[in-house]
Design a protein around this motif. Structure first.
Motif, short mmCIF file in Angstrom:
data_model
loop_
_atom_site.label_atom_id
_atom_site.label_comp_id
_atom_site.label_asym_id
_atom_site.label_seq_id
_atom_site.Cartn_x
_atom_site.Cartn_y
_atom_site.Cartn_z
N ASN A 30 -22.32 -1.72 3.49
CA ASN A 30 -21.01 -1.11 3.68
C ASN A 30 -19.94 -2.09 3.19
OD1 ASN A 30 -21.95 1.27 4.91
ND2 ASN A 30 -22.24 0.16 6.84
N PRO A 31 -19.10 -1.64 2.27
CA PRO A 31 -18.15 -2.59 1.68
C PRO A 31 -16.97 -2.90 2.58
CG PRO A 31 -17.78 -0.40 0.80
CD PRO A 31 -18.98 -0.29 1.71
N TYR A 32 -16.57 -4.16 2.56
CA TYR A 32 -15.29 -4.59 3.10
C TYR A 32 -14.41 -4.81 1.86
CZ TYR A 32 -17.30 -5.72 7.71
OH TYR A 32 -17.90 -5.68 8.94
N LEU A 33 -13.27 -4.15 1.79
CA LEU A 33 -12.43 -4.20 0.60
C LEU A 33 -11.02 -4.66 0.95
CD1 LEU A 33 -13.66 -0.80 -0.83
CD2 LEU A 33 -14.25 -3.07 -1.72
N PHE A 34 -10.43 -5.42 0.04
CA PHE A 34 -9.13 -6.04 0.31
C PHE A 34 -8.25 -5.95 -0.93
CE2 PHE A 34 -10.82 -8.26 4.03
CZ PHE A 34 -12.17 -8.37 3.72
N TRP A 35 -6.95 -6.00 -0.69
CA TRP A 35 -5.97 -6.21 -1.76
C TRP A 35 -5.10 -7.40 -1.37
CZ3 TRP A 35 -5.43 -4.66 -6.61
CH2 TRP A 35 -6.09 -3.49 -7.02
N TYR A 36 -4.89 -8.28 -2.36
CA TYR A 36 -4.01 -9.43 -2.20
C TYR A 36 -2.97 -9.41 -3.32
CZ TYR A 36 -7.26 -11.64 1.09
OH TYR A 36 -8.05 -11.93 2.17
N VAL A 37 -1.81 -10.00 -3.06
CA VAL A 37 -0.76 -10.13 -4.07
C VAL A 37 -0.46 -11.61 -4.26
CG1 VAL A 37 1.08 -9.84 -2.35
CG2 VAL A 37 1.56 -9.41 -4.77
N GLN A 38 -0.20 -11.98 -5.51
CA GLN A 38 0.13 -13.37 -5.82
C GLN A 38 1.44 -13.42 -6.59
OE1 GLN A 38 -2.68 -15.51 -8.41
NE2 GLN A 38 -2.47 -17.28 -7.09
N TYR A 39 2.44 -14.04 -5.98
CA TYR A 39 3.70 -14.25 -6.65
C TYR A 39 3.66 -15.59 -7.36
CZ TYR A 39 5.27 -10.35 -3.82
OH TYR A 39 5.39 -9.12 -3.25
N PRO A 40 4.47 -15.78 -8.40
CA PRO A 40 4.44 -17.05 -9.15
C PRO A 40 4.61 -18.26 -8.25
CG PRO A 40 5.75 -15.42 -10.31
CD PRO A 40 5.41 -14.82 -8.98
N TYR A 50 -9.84 -2.45 3.94
CA TYR A 50 -10.66 -1.34 4.42
C TYR A 50 -11.95 -1.92 4.97
CZ TYR A 50 -13.85 2.54 4.64
OH TYR A 50 -14.77 3.44 5.08
N ILE A 51 -12.23 -1.58 6.22
CA ILE A 51 -13.51 -1.98 6.83
C ILE A 51 -14.31 -0.73 7.15
CG2 ILE A 51 -14.61 -3.26 8.69
CD1 ILE A 51 -12.95 -4.99 6.81
N THR A 52 -13.70 0.16 7.88
CA THR A 52 -14.33 1.42 8.24
C THR A 52 -13.24 2.36 8.70
OG1 THR A 52 -16.07 2.43 9.57
CG2 THR A 52 -14.72 0.78 10.66
N GLY A 53 -13.58 3.64 8.90
CA GLY A 53 -12.59 4.56 9.42
C GLY A 53 -11.91 5.37 8.34
N ASP A 54 -10.63 5.62 8.51
CA ASP A 54 -9.87 6.45 7.58
C ASP A 54 -9.91 5.89 6.17
OD1 ASP A 54 -7.20 7.30 9.93
OD2 ASP A 54 -9.18 8.18 9.58
N ASN A 55 -10.07 6.80 5.21
CA ASN A 55 -10.16 6.36 3.82
C ASN A 55 -8.82 5.86 3.28
OD1 ASN A 55 -12.86 6.93 3.76
ND2 ASN A 55 -12.61 8.94 2.80
#
Lengths: 111, 111
Positions: A30-40, A50-55
């Motif tokens: 089961n995938p654990y998915l993430f988004w990160y942002v990088q500023y200069p 996303y771990i589980t639950g609502d899409n």
């Protein structure tokens, strides 16, 4: 081996328009998915996960992401882009193994 | 509270020299990660500590790289006999759950 793909090196969007930054994944279990942002000249900042639950997952700064198991995607979205959203965005995923990052997508919001 | 800090912010060294990079995680975070980020790439996993022990060091590229976390807090990444190909930004992150908090990185340049 697990992998995370961000097919677009750069995304350009006009201020006020909706934005999408694409991500597809291949992870074991089961995938654990993430988004990160990088500023200069700054470290990566966590946006959402996303771990589980609502899409549909809601995160910081008005961003959200939709987990799609059949398409193995986890695209980042925002209804109305701001110039200040311009930055480098990284998708990351983890199954049984360590966290794997995509190569990043540069988002340019045009005033 | 203070975030993850890394020192030095920049390090220039000559080929063949030894370098140490330091990471101060967020207080109380038991997990600590080291990544390497080359230009135009996403962070590449190097090693992960849970407490004092290295839970996963599968990302270390070779035996010139070594990391320690003797008291379960501060960690040091050590690189022996540096090579020009080691030039990159070395990122540290800590966590107490699924979300990782990143430091600003150390930019290593090997001449």
């Amino acid at each position: 081996a697990q992998s995370v793909a961000q097919p677009e090196d750069q995304v350009n969007v006009a201020e006020g328009n909706p934005l999408t930054v694409k991500c597809t994944y291949s992870v074991s279990g089961n995938p654990y998915l993430f988004w990160y942002v990088q500023y200069p000249n700054r470290g990566l900042q966590f946006l959402l996960k996303y771990i589980t639950g609502d899409n549909l997952v809601k995160g910081s700064y008005g961003f959200e992401a939709e987990f799609n198991k059949s398409q193995t995607s986890f695209h980042l979205k925002k209804p109305s882009a701001l110039v200040s959203d311009s930055a480098l965005y990284f998708c990351a995923g983890r199954g049984y193994q360590k966290v794997t990052f995509g190569t990043g997508t540069k988002l340019q919001v045009i005033p | 509270g203070a975030g993850v800090s890394q020192t030095p912010s920049n390090k220039v060294t000559e080929k063949g020299k030894y370098v140490e990079l330091r990471c101060d995680p967020i207080s109380g975070h038991t997990a600590l990660y080291w990544y390497r980020q080359s230009l135009g790439q996403g962070p590449e996993f190097l090693i992960y500590f849970q407490g004092t022990g290295a839970a996963d060091d599968s990302g270390l590229p070779n035996d010139r790289f070594f990391a320690v976390r003797p008291e379960g807090s501060v960690s040091t990444l050590k690189i022996q006999r540096t090579e020009r190909g080691d030039s990159a930004v070395y990122l540290c992150a800590s966590s107490q759950g699924d979300e990782q908090f990143f430091g600003p990185g150390t930019r290593l340049t090997v001449l």
